[in-house]
Motif scaffolding. Sequence first.
Motif, short mmCIF file in Angstrom:
data_model
loop_
_atom_site.label_atom_id
_atom_site.label_comp_id
_atom_site.label_asym_id
_atom_site.label_seq_id
_atom_site.Cartn_x
_atom_site.Cartn_y
_atom_site.Cartn_z
N ASP A 6 54.14 31.93 93.58
CA ASP A 6 54.98 33.42 93.73
C ASP A 6 55.70 34.05 92.86
N ASP A 7 56.32 33.64 91.98
CA ASP A 7 56.56 34.13 91.36
C ASP A 7 56.04 35.38 90.44
N VAL A 8 54.37 34.62 90.12
CA VAL A 8 53.44 35.74 89.24
C VAL A 8 52.48 37.03 89.87
N PHE A 9 53.22 36.98 91.17
CA PHE A 9 52.91 37.23 92.24
C PHE A 9 53.60 38.98 92.50
N SER A 42 53.39 57.74 99.67
CA SER A 42 51.35 57.38 100.66
C SER A 42 50.32 57.25 99.67
N LEU A 43 51.02 57.93 98.40
CA LEU A 43 50.20 58.02 97.18
C LEU A 43 50.68 56.58 96.53
N GLY A 44 51.46 56.47 95.95
CA GLY A 44 51.89 55.32 95.15
C GLY A 44 51.59 54.51 95.93
N MET A 45 51.79 54.24 97.35
CA MET A 45 51.32 53.08 97.95
C MET A 45 50.02 52.46 97.79
N LEU A 46 49.45 53.17 97.77
CA LEU A 46 47.32 53.80 97.67
C LEU A 46 47.67 52.77 96.02
N GLU A 47 48.04 53.79 94.87
CA GLU A 47 47.87 52.58 93.93
C GLU A 47 48.49 51.74 93.34
N ILE A 48 49.40 51.15 93.83
CA ILE A 48 49.80 49.47 93.95
C ILE A 48 48.64 48.78 94.81
N VAL A 49 48.18 49.32 95.75
CA VAL A 49 47.51 48.15 96.32
C VAL A 49 45.57 48.75 95.66
N LEU A 50 45.75 49.24 95.53
CA LEU A 50 44.15 49.34 94.38
C LEU A 50 44.55 47.86 93.72
N ALA A 51 45.81 48.93 92.50
CA ALA A 51 46.07 47.50 91.86
C ALA A 51 45.99 46.32 91.86
N VAL A 52 46.58 46.06 92.81
CA VAL A 52 46.90 44.26 93.61
C VAL A 52 44.96 44.21 94.03
N GLU A 53 44.37 44.45 94.96
CA GLU A 53 42.90 44.43 94.80
C GLU A 53 41.97 44.35 93.68
N ARG A 67 51.54 46.92 106.91
CA ARG A 67 52.60 46.18 106.89
C ARG A 67 53.16 46.15 105.18
N PHE A 68 52.45 45.69 104.36
CA PHE A 68 52.47 46.33 103.58
C PHE A 68 53.80 47.10 102.46
N ALA A 69 53.61 47.80 102.77
CA ALA A 69 54.51 49.25 102.64
C ALA A 69 56.15 49.18 103.26
N ASP A 70 55.83 48.68 104.13
CA ASP A 70 56.72 48.14 105.66
C ASP A 70 57.71 46.98 104.54
N GLY A 71 56.59 45.68 104.32
CA GLY A 71 57.55 44.55 104.07
C GLY A 71 57.24 44.46 102.70
N ALA A 76 54.46 40.84 100.49
CA ALA A 76 53.41 41.36 99.94
C ALA A 76 52.90 39.93 99.27
N ALA A 77 53.59 39.26 97.97
CA ALA A 77 53.35 37.97 97.16
C ALA A 77 52.89 37.21 97.73
N ALA A 78 53.53 36.10 98.68
CA ALA A 78 53.45 35.97 99.43
C ALA A 78 52.14 35.62 100.72
#
Length: 90
Positions: A6-9, A42-53, A67-71, A76-78
């Motif tokens: 999880d630390d890596v994530f 929401s735009l920042g979250m989209l950026e993060i989601v695309l980077a994660v993917e 769920r990602f945005a609220d958690g 999210a790492a888990a």
Amino acid sequence: MGHETDDVFVSALVSMASGALGIPASEIPSDASFQNGLGVDSLGMLEIVLAVESRFQVRIPESEIGRFADGSIADAAAWIRAKRRLREGD
């Protein structure tokens, strides 16, 4: 790479949030939520989601983005670790 911790994530997610928000990674705790704790819009979250993917080769369904945005970052790492384990059959 099938046994990442999880630390890596968490580190990667903190770095992504830092880039999206323009604040130092050292100021982002892993228990902060993206939206409520860090104020990611929401735009920042989209950026993060695309980077994660892209970085972790996982698909985050549209239904999971809220769920990602609220958690928390740790949550999210888990989630990412669990998805990768399912995909890799660990």
